[in-house]
Design a protein around this motif. Sequence first.
Motif, PDB file in Angstrom:
ATOM      1  N   MET A 276      77.143 -74.449 -38.116  1.00 52.22           N
ATOM      2  CA  MET A 276      75.831 -73.847 -38.155  1.00 52.22           C
ATOM      3  C   MET A 276      75.751 -72.922 -39.368  1.00 52.22           C
ATOM      4  N   LEU A 277      74.573 -72.897 -39.965  1.00 53.61           N
ATOM      5  CA  LEU A 277      74.305 -72.011 -41.091  1.00 53.61           C
ATOM      6  C   LEU A 277      73.022 -71.242 -40.827  1.00 53.61           C
ATOM      7  N   GLN A 278      72.923 -70.078 -41.417  1.00 58.58           N
ATOM      8  CA  GLN A 278      71.671 -69.338 -41.343  1.00 58.58           C
ATOM      9  C   GLN A 278      70.778 -69.762 -42.501  1.00 58.58           C
ATOM     10  N   ARG A 279      69.462 -69.771 -42.218  1.00 54.53           N
ATOM     11  CA  ARG A 279      68.474 -70.121 -43.233  1.00 54.53           C
ATOM     12  C   ARG A 279      67.259 -69.229 -43.064  1.00 54.53           C
ATOM     13  N   SER A 280      66.656 -68.868 -44.181  1.00 52.00           N
ATOM     14  CA  SER A 280      65.408 -68.114 -44.154  1.00 52.00           C
ATOM     15  C   SER A 280      64.267 -69.095 -43.947  1.00 52.00           C
ATOM     16  N   ARG A 281      63.415 -68.832 -42.974  1.00 53.10           N
ATOM     17  CA  ARG A 281      62.256 -69.699 -42.747  1.00 53.10           C
ATOM     18  C   ARG A 281      61.294 -69.633 -43.936  1.00 53.10           C
ATOM     19  N   ARG A 282      61.157 -68.462 -44.525  1.00 48.03           N
ATOM     20  CA  ARG A 282      60.200 -68.270 -45.621  1.00 48.03           C
ATOM     21  C   ARG A 282      60.624 -68.996 -46.891  1.00 48.03           C
ATOM     22  N   THR A 283      61.896 -68.862 -47.291  1.00 43.87           N
ATOM     23  CA  THR A 283      62.334 -69.443 -48.563  1.00 43.87           C
ATOM     24  C   THR A 283      63.058 -70.773 -48.400  1.00 43.87           C
ATOM     25  N   GLY A 284      63.552 -71.056 -47.193  1.00 41.29           N
ATOM     26  CA  GLY A 284      64.315 -72.279 -46.972  1.00 41.29           C
ATOM     27  C   GLY A 284      65.748 -72.204 -47.469  1.00 41.29           C
ATOM     28  N   GLN A 285      66.182 -71.047 -47.970  1.00 42.33           N
ATOM     29  CA  GLN A 285      67.534 -70.890 -48.502  1.00 42.33           C
ATOM     30  C   GLN A 285      68.552 -70.684 -47.383  1.00 42.33           C
ATOM     31  N   CYS A 286      69.630 -71.447 -47.456  1.00 40.81           N
ATOM     32  CA  CYS A 286      70.750 -71.264 -46.530  1.00 40.81           C
ATOM     33  C   CYS A 286      71.754 -70.328 -47.175  1.00 40.81           C
ATOM     34  N   PHE A 287      72.512 -69.630 -46.341  1.00 42.31           N
ATOM     35  CA  PHE A 287      73.552 -68.755 -46.865  1.00 42.31           C
ATOM     36  C   PHE A 287      74.698 -68.663 -45.884  1.00 42.31           C
ATOM     37  N   PHE A 288      75.853 -68.300 -46.437  1.00 41.72           N
ATOM     38  CA  PHE A 288      77.070 -68.115 -45.665  1.00 41.72           C
ATOM     39  C   PHE A 288      77.761 -66.933 -46.299  1.00 41.72           C
ATOM     40  N   TYR A 289      78.144 -66.081 -45.573  1.00 43.54           N
ATOM     41  CA  TYR A 289      78.487 -65.758 -44.218  1.00 43.54           C
ATOM     42  C   TYR A 289      77.243 -65.228 -43.504  1.00 43.54           C
ATOM     43  N   PRO A 290      77.205 -65.248 -42.171  1.00 42.82           N
ATOM     44  CA  PRO A 290      76.033 -64.774 -41.422  1.00 42.82           C
ATOM     45  C   PRO A 290      75.720 -63.304 -41.702  1.00 42.82           C
ATOM     46  N   ARG A 291      74.420 -63.030 -41.788  1.00 43.94           N
ATOM     47  CA  ARG A 291      73.947 -61.668 -42.077  1.00 43.94           C
ATOM     48  C   ARG A 291      72.714 -61.371 -41.238  1.00 43.94           C
ATOM     49  N   ILE A 292      72.226 -60.137 -41.320  1.00 42.58           N
ATOM     50  CA  ILE A 292      71.015 -59.773 -40.574  1.00 42.58           C
ATOM     51  C   ILE A 292      69.754 -59.982 -41.409  1.00 42.58           C
ATOM     52  N   CYS A 293      69.934 -60.219 -42.740  1.00 43.76           N
ATOM     53  CA  CYS A 293      68.788 -60.522 -43.593  1.00 43.76           C
ATOM     54  C   CYS A 293      69.246 -61.414 -44.749  1.00 43.76           C
ATOM     55  N   GLU A 294      68.282 -62.110 -45.351  1.00 45.63           N
ATOM     56  CA  GLU A 294      68.601 -62.982 -46.484  1.00 45.63           C
ATOM     57  C   GLU A 294      69.115 -62.138 -47.648  1.00 45.63           C
ATOM     58  N   PRO A 295      70.209 -62.559 -48.291  1.00 46.61           N
ATOM     59  CA  PRO A 295      70.850 -61.724 -49.314  1.00 46.61           C
ATOM     60  C   PRO A 295      69.950 -61.305 -50.484  1.00 46.61           C
TER      61      PRO A 295
ATOM     62  N   THR B 217      66.456 -61.579 -50.866  1.00 49.76           N
ATOM     63  CA  THR B 217      65.081 -61.141 -50.600  1.00 49.76           C
ATOM     64  C   THR B 217      64.960 -60.092 -49.517  1.00 49.76           C
ATOM     65  N   GLY B 218      65.950 -60.022 -48.627  1.00 48.68           N
ATOM     66  CA  GLY B 218      65.869 -59.107 -47.500  1.00 48.68           C
ATOM     67  C   GLY B 218      65.041 -59.661 -46.346  1.00 48.68           C
ATOM     68  N   ASN B 219      64.581 -60.921 -46.470  1.00 52.00           N
ATOM     69  CA  ASN B 219      63.806 -61.536 -45.376  1.00 52.00           C
ATOM     70  C   ASN B 219      64.620 -61.516 -44.085  1.00 52.00           C
ATOM     71  N   THR B 220      63.946 -61.219 -42.989  1.00 51.74           N
ATOM     72  CA  THR B 220      64.617 -61.198 -41.686  1.00 51.74           C
ATOM     73  C   THR B 220      64.147 -62.346 -40.797  1.00 51.74           C
ATOM     74  N   ASP B 221      63.403 -63.285 -41.356  1.00 52.58           N
ATOM     75  CA  ASP B 221      62.887 -64.432 -40.599  1.00 52.58           C
ATOM     76  C   ASP B 221      63.935 -65.538 -40.540  1.00 52.58           C
TER      77      ASP B 221
END
Length: 103
Positions: A1-20, A22-26
């Motif tokens: 499983m990966l985290q992804r921002s709904r707004r930008t569609g960007q996936c990132f790893f390692y899991p965080r509370i916001c997109e690295p 942009t700071g998006n929390t969606d």
Amino acid sequence: MLQRSRRTGQCFFYPRICEPTTGNTDLEWILASGRGRVHATTVMRPKPPGQPYNVALIDLAEGPRMMSRVEGVAPEKVAIGMDVAASIVREGDEPIVIFKPAP
């Protein structure tokens, strides 16, 4: 499983509370394909009786890069650009992600 921002569609790893960037929390969790490609690799040669192993940076198909190792092939045979597939194994009591050469 990966985290992804709904707004930008960007996936990132390692899991965080916001997109690295942009700071998006969606954020949402998506199922990762398990596919990747070796970006860089090196062979670690521990003192005997330890066996050589590789440490590799893997570019995941979804975009993020993660550090792991490639098993199922001699450490010296792991090459930049090699297609790999993820696998979860147990090391001690902990599950870890490793990669194997893709079929």
